[in-house]
Design a protein around this motif. Structure first.
Motif, short mmCIF file in Angstrom:
data_model
loop_
_atom_site.label_atom_id
_atom_site.label_comp_id
_atom_site.label_asym_id
_atom_site.label_seq_id
_atom_site.Cartn_x
_atom_site.Cartn_y
_atom_site.Cartn_z
N GLY A 28 0.83 -1.21 0.00
CA GLY A 28 0.00 0.00 0.00
C GLY A 28 0.86 1.26 0.00
O GLY A 28 1.96 1.26 0.57
N ASN A 29 0.34 2.30 -0.63
CA ASN A 29 1.08 3.55 -0.73
C ASN A 29 0.75 4.53 0.39
O ASN A 29 1.31 5.62 0.44
N ILE A 30 -0.18 4.17 1.26
CA ILE A 30 -0.67 5.14 2.23
C ILE A 30 -0.50 4.68 3.68
O ILE A 30 0.19 5.31 4.47
N PHE A 70 -6.12 10.48 5.71
CA PHE A 70 -7.48 10.31 6.25
C PHE A 70 -7.56 11.12 7.54
O PHE A 70 -7.20 10.65 8.61
N PHE A 83 -12.07 13.42 -4.04
CA PHE A 83 -11.03 12.41 -4.27
C PHE A 83 -10.84 12.13 -5.76
O PHE A 83 -9.71 12.14 -6.26
N ASP A 102 -10.75 2.70 -5.22
CA ASP A 102 -9.33 2.33 -5.24
C ASP A 102 -9.22 0.85 -5.63
O ASP A 102 -8.74 0.02 -4.87
N LYS A 122 -7.43 -1.05 -7.42
CA LYS A 122 -6.26 -1.65 -8.06
C LYS A 122 -6.18 -3.14 -7.73
O LYS A 122 -6.70 -3.60 -6.72
N ASN A 176 -5.79 -4.79 -4.42
CA ASN A 176 -6.85 -4.64 -3.42
C ASN A 176 -7.93 -5.72 -3.55
O ASN A 176 -9.00 -5.61 -2.96
N ASP A 191 -9.30 -3.07 1.31
CA ASP A 191 -8.94 -1.64 1.32
C ASP A 191 -10.15 -0.74 1.07
O ASP A 191 -10.23 -0.03 0.07
N ARG A 238 -6.77 0.20 -15.40
CA ARG A 238 -5.49 0.91 -15.42
C ARG A 238 -4.35 0.04 -14.86
O ARG A 238 -3.28 -0.05 -15.45
N GLU A 290 2.84 -0.30 -11.90
CA GLU A 290 2.48 1.12 -11.92
C GLU A 290 3.71 2.03 -11.94
O GLU A 290 3.65 3.16 -12.43
N ILE A 296 -4.32 9.92 -12.08
CA ILE A 296 -3.23 9.46 -11.21
C ILE A 296 -1.89 10.04 -11.68
O ILE A 296 -1.02 10.33 -10.86
N ARG A 324 -1.78 13.28 -10.04
CA ARG A 324 -1.57 13.15 -8.58
C ARG A 324 -0.11 12.86 -8.27
O ARG A 324 0.46 13.40 -7.33
N TYR A 371 2.65 12.84 0.02
CA TYR A 371 1.40 12.06 0.07
C TYR A 371 1.68 10.56 -0.09
O TYR A 371 1.42 9.77 0.79
N PHE A 372 2.21 10.19 -1.25
CA PHE A 372 2.47 8.76 -1.51
C PHE A 372 3.80 8.36 -0.89
O PHE A 372 4.77 9.12 -0.94
C1 GN1 Z 1 -3.09 4.68 -3.05
O1 GN1 Z 1 -3.29 2.84 -0.49
P1 GN1 Z 1 -3.20 2.28 -1.85
O2 GN1 Z 1 -1.81 1.98 -2.23
O3 GN1 Z 1 -4.16 1.12 -2.05
C2 GN1 Z 1 -4.14 5.76 -3.27
C3 GN1 Z 1 -4.92 5.47 -4.54
C4 GN1 Z 1 -3.98 5.40 -5.72
C5 GN1 Z 1 -2.92 4.34 -5.43
C6 GN1 Z 1 -1.89 4.32 -6.52
C7 GN1 Z 1 -6.18 6.95 -0.35
O4 GN1 Z 1 -3.74 3.44 -2.84
O5 GN1 Z 1 -5.85 6.52 -4.77
O6 GN1 Z 1 -4.66 5.08 -6.90
O7 GN1 Z 1 -2.25 4.60 -4.18
N1 GN1 Z 1 -5.03 5.83 -2.12
C8 GN1 Z 1 -5.32 7.01 -1.55
O8 GN1 Z 1 -1.07 3.23 -6.36
O9 GN1 Z 1 -4.91 8.08 -1.97
#
Ligand code: GN1
Ligand code: MG
Length: 359
Positions: A23-25, A49, A151, A210, A212, A215, A230, A248, A256, A305, A308, A319-320
């Motif tokens: 996860g990126n978050i 969040f 969002f 989200d 992807k 998830n 997620d 995507r 990605e 994206i 972003r 952020y990421f």
């Molecule tokens: C983030 O948390 P994660 O990795 O499932 C992001 C998504 C983006 C994604 C890109 C809350 O998702 O919107 O598409 O990274 N989540 C948030 O990999 O910004």
């Protein structure tokens, strides 16, 4: 963090705790105990969040709704939905010193994929994401908190990028001149979904936001998608975002953040498999305009994206999560290549959708 374990009644039975997932978050851990059940423990990123209690409330509402439906279009909800693991005090999360934690039961015998080349597997993902939409069709989106405002408001994402370029606090804009130009050249089509939502030409729905590939939990033996995870960004939105974002990631031939863009292509066979699974579940509920915009949504969400990642680069990667200095630029470039691929295959994808809805 160790203190958290007490809230969940984990004591000496914990045998292993490891960082988990990509996860990126949030920060995610897998907790193994003496019993057969494993748990996912996560610290919620409160920069992203800002109101974690509202995130958890949304997840409770949505998972309870799905569980109570039991069955839809041949999909059983018993295992199809994430299960919150409550604290000993029956709370859905714990906060200690402004750190927020929550836990889930780990979906047994399952795994996630970062990429796939298997159309059958990706079709199953389409079914799972379509079923998720189906389960939530009777749920009033206005009951949910908007946990991250705007969002998927693509035009606002564009404005945020423009602002970051203008301010250029970290003197980075010069490094991404070409990337900025790529976006600006395409800016006129960024409001296709937001305009349609605003004019009520397409419905506001409860969406995952989200979708992807990583998830979606896939059963290790049957290779069927068992559960969409997620749910942090479950909010009012458009079904198009869920379709577009899933394609995507899942129909791309590379990750990605692939550095070698020559490896990045859109795999049409994978697109078709996903669309088939998704439409099998949702064709009855989607409006004609939603169906018409499916292919455009893949383009739109990939543009979004890209913006972003670029914005985050300009704002010093706040952020990421990033693994190296240029990570957000690499991500943006990879997504730009994908945008070009989607543009190249636009008509072909439209034909596929036409063919699928005729069946
Ligand atoms: C983030 O948390 P994660 O990795 O499932 C992001 C998504 C983006 C994604 C890109 C809350 O998702 O919107 O598409 O990274 N989540 C948030 O990999 O910004
Ligand atoms: Mg995730």
């Amino acid at each position: 963090m160790i203190k958290i374990l007490e809230y969940y009644g984990f004591k000496d039975d914990v045998i292993d705790i490891k960082p988990f997932g990509n996860g990126n978050i949030n920060k995610t851990f897998l907790v193994k105990t003496n019993s057969k059940v494993k748990y996912i423990l996560q610290e919620i990123n409160t920069k992203v969040f800002k109101k974690p209690e509202e995130v958890m409330k949304n997840i409770e509402l949505v998972t309870n709704h799905i569980k109570n439906i039991h069955h839809i279009n041949g999909i059983n909800s018993d295992n199809a939905v994430l299960e919150i693991f409550y604290t000993l005090d029956n709370e859905s999360f714990v906060s200690i010193d402004k750190h927020y934690w929550r836990a889930y039961k780990y979906v047994s015998n399952s795994m996630t994929y970062e990429t796939t080349e298997d159309p059958e597997l990706f079709k199953q993902v389409g079914i799972a994401i379509g079923a998720f939409q189906n389960f939530l069709t009777g749920f009033d989106p206005n009951k949910l908190f908007v946990t991250i405002p705007d969002f998927h408001d693509t035009p606002k994402r564009y404005e945020a990028l423009r602002k970051a370029i203008d301010i250029d606090n970290y003197d980075r804009a010069i490094n991404v001149y070409n990337e900025i130009k790529f976006i600006v050249n395409r800016k006129d089509k960024l409001s296709i979904v937001t305009d349609a939502l605003e004019k009520k030409e397409i419905p506001l729905r409860v969406t995952h936001n989200d979708t992807k590939l990583n998830n979606i939990m896939i059963d290790k033996d049957s290779k069927k998608a068992v559960c969409v995870i997620d749910l942090d960004t479950v909010m009012p939105g458009s079904a198009l975002y869920d379709f577009g974002d899933a394609v995507r990631i899942g129909a791309s031939t590379a990750k990605e953040d692939e550095k070698d863009v020559s490896k990045i292509h859109l795999n049409i066979e994978l697109f078709e498999a996903f669309a088939q699974g998704f439409l099998d579940q949702t064709l009855d509920i989607l409006t004609p305009l939603e169906v018409d915009l499916l292919v455009d949504s893949v383009w739109l969400i990939t543009m979004e994206i890209t913006m972003r990642f670029l914005t985050d680069y300009l704002e010093n990667d706040q952020y990421f999560k990033t693994d190296y200095a240029e990570h957000n630029i690499i991500r943006a470039r990879a997504q730009m290549k994908l945008v070009e691929e989607i543009e190249k295959h636009y008509e072909g994808m439209k034909m596929i959708i036409k063919k699928l809805i005729r069946k």
